[in-house]
Design an enzyme around this catalytic site. Sequence first.
Site, PDB file in Angstrom:
ATOM      1  N   HIS A  61       0.975  -1.115   0.513  1.00 48.84           N
ATOM      2  CA  HIS A  61      -0.451   0.405   0.152  1.00 48.84           C
ATOM      3  C   HIS A  61       0.808   1.434   0.023  1.00 48.84           C
ATOM      4  O   HIS A  61       1.540   1.245   1.063  1.00 48.84           O
ATOM      5  CB  HIS A  61      -1.153  -0.074   1.570  1.00 48.84           C
ATOM      6  CG  HIS A  61      -2.141   0.660   1.105  1.00 48.84           C
ATOM      7  ND1 HIS A  61      -1.745   2.306   2.227  1.00 48.84           N
ATOM      8  CD2 HIS A  61      -2.888   1.902   0.528  1.00 48.84           C
ATOM      9  CE1 HIS A  61      -3.375   2.829   2.265  1.00 48.84           C
ATOM     10  NE2 HIS A  61      -3.474   2.811   1.211  1.00 48.84           N
ATOM     11  N   GLU A  74       1.558  -0.729  -5.048  1.00 52.28           N
ATOM     12  CA  GLU A  74       0.260   0.222  -5.394  1.00 52.28           C
ATOM     13  C   GLU A  74       0.579   1.941  -5.522  1.00 52.28           C
ATOM     14  O   GLU A  74       2.095   1.948  -4.626  1.00 52.28           O
ATOM     15  CB  GLU A  74      -0.465   0.823  -4.218  1.00 52.28           C
ATOM     16  CG  GLU A  74      -1.761   0.868  -4.823  1.00 52.28           C
ATOM     17  CD  GLU A  74      -2.217   1.643  -3.085  1.00 52.28           C
ATOM     18  OE1 GLU A  74      -1.603   2.397  -1.654  1.00 52.28           O
ATOM     19  OE2 GLU A  74      -3.934   1.870  -3.761  1.00 52.28           O
ATOM     20  N   ASP A  92      -0.636   5.600  -6.147  1.00 48.13           N
ATOM     21  CA  ASP A  92      -2.154   6.757  -6.080  1.00 48.13           C
ATOM     22  C   ASP A  92      -1.607   7.911  -7.496  1.00 48.13           C
ATOM     23  O   ASP A  92      -0.807   7.643  -7.096  1.00 48.13           O
ATOM     24  CB  ASP A  92      -2.202   7.104  -4.187  1.00 48.13           C
ATOM     25  CG  ASP A  92      -2.930   6.050  -3.852  1.00 48.13           C
ATOM     26  OD1 ASP A  92      -4.006   5.024  -4.485  1.00 48.13           O
ATOM     27  OD2 ASP A  92      -2.151   6.545  -3.063  1.00 48.13           O
ATOM     28  N   HIS A 123      -0.834  10.864  -3.394  1.00 47.04           N
ATOM     29  CA  HIS A 123      -2.332   9.878  -2.689  1.00 47.04           C
ATOM     30  C   HIS A 123      -3.335  10.890  -3.058  1.00 47.04           C
ATOM     31  O   HIS A 123      -4.154  10.598  -3.507  1.00 47.04           O
ATOM     32  CB  HIS A 123      -2.402   9.659  -1.102  1.00 47.04           C
ATOM     33  CG  HIS A 123      -3.454   9.065  -0.972  1.00 47.04           C
ATOM     34  ND1 HIS A 123      -4.381   9.808   0.107  1.00 47.04           N
ATOM     35  CD2 HIS A 123      -3.677   7.798  -0.292  1.00 47.04           C
ATOM     36  CE1 HIS A 123      -5.360   9.450   0.477  1.00 47.04           C
ATOM     37  NE2 HIS A 123      -5.293   7.871   0.195  1.00 47.04           N
ATOM     38  N   GLU A 150      -4.118   3.130  -9.024  1.00 45.48           N
ATOM     39  CA  GLU A 150      -5.221   3.729  -8.560  1.00 45.48           C
ATOM     40  C   GLU A 150      -5.149   5.484  -9.034  1.00 45.48           C
ATOM     41  O   GLU A 150      -4.975   6.474  -8.840  1.00 45.48           O
ATOM     42  CB  GLU A 150      -5.484   4.174  -6.986  1.00 45.48           C
ATOM     43  CG  GLU A 150      -7.106   4.611  -6.861  1.00 45.48           C
ATOM     44  CD  GLU A 150      -7.282   4.917  -4.880  1.00 45.48           C
ATOM     45  OE1 GLU A 150      -6.633   4.298  -4.158  1.00 45.48           O
ATOM     46  OE2 GLU A 150      -8.591   5.191  -4.692  1.00 45.48           O
TER      47      GLU A 150
HETATM   48  O1  G3P Z   1      -7.251   2.195  -2.872  1.00 44.57           O
HETATM   49  C1  G3P Z   1      -7.474   0.922  -1.643  1.00 44.57           C
HETATM   50  C2  G3P Z   1      -6.455   2.386  -0.717  1.00 44.57           C
HETATM   51  O2  G3P Z   1      -5.575   2.733  -1.033  1.00 44.57           O
HETATM   52  C3  G3P Z   1      -8.032   3.122  -1.140  1.00 44.57           C
HETATM   53  O3  G3P Z   1      -7.139   3.975   0.401  1.00 44.57           O
HETATM   54  O4  G3P Z   1      -7.236   6.105   0.291  1.00 44.57           O
HETATM   55  O5  G3P Z   1      -5.322   4.575   0.851  1.00 44.57           O
HETATM   56  O6  G3P Z   1      -6.026   5.102  -1.630  1.00 44.57           O
HETATM   57  P1  G3P Z   1      -6.704   5.048  -0.304  1.00 44.57           P
HETATM   58 CA    CA Z   2      -5.156   3.983  -2.718  1.00 42.33          CA
END
Ligand code: G3P
Ligand code: CA
Length: 311
Positions: free
Chosen positions: A32, A59, A61, A74, A156
Amino acid sequence: MNSYRLLCVVVLAVACGMCINAVGAEKVIIAHRGASGYLPEHTLAAYAMAYAMGADYIEQDLAMTSDHVLICLHDTTLDATTNVAEVFPDRKREDGKYYPADFTLEEIRRLRTRERLPRRFPRETQLFQIPTFEEAIQLVQGLNASTGRDVGIYPELKDPSFYKEANLPFVETMLTVLAKYGYEGPEANIYIQCFSPSTLVYLREELKSTLPMIQLISDNAMLEELGFEKIAGYAQGIGPEKKCIEKDPSLVTRAHQAGLKVHPYTFRKEFVPKPYANVEEEMDAFLFKYDIDGGFADQPDKMKAVIDAHK
Ligand code: G3P
Ligand code: CA
């Protein structure tokens, strides 16, 4: 060599030395924002550390600059994780916030990334910069070449409506970048994730993307409103907030019956809900009692240890 590049080289060297076999089972570890429990989120160093810890996916963002470059960030603002207020004191909007969409990539390069959370990596550091999406991909693909592993990416699309209103080609540029690096078709080692159903449907139906996709879910009502069958019409899985599963464990079975994978977010050792004694216990319950297919973890090494203990 500046300190940022030196640190990247060191972390990459550690990554190669620590390389652990990817988890063989179908349960996948999604790092994450990289190994964000150990290094500031969305830095190349955090991505390399996650790779070394055995993550199956890393991941990213995504946000976009004013000159249409995708960067890994993010928030739609720079305030929480950079020193933007010190470098560009006059560039905030009327709401007092700084938006990457108002800066060129060259300007973004002048910023330093900071740790978001307390009691983690020291916040006041000049070591890290915001990477572009292309740099993040180059890092993962470079490590795949040097280690022989096949780690995927998990971008994302954050707040696509914000970029649409700003007339920035956010979604389209992501597909262009992905194609440039070979991510095309249903077998590509990637999941595209988004909270916005209409954005995923747009990718599938208008832009004709056949890449694997995950519908992020913020609460149980959103999931029931969308419906498993409808989601299965455009996505390969769901990414629910963990609480959704605690509230209704049957949603995992119902998702599986619709052919959907379940990748909940976010496991982190600093925020463990009751009744779990620690994050390992929580991960174990989700992975092997609720039978999720993988999860987002700030400490991907901990999720790997939990999965390996069941082999
Ligand atoms: O993308 C899954 C999770 O990461 C969503 O929450 O706010 O950490 O992007 P966030
Ligand atoms: Ca995310």
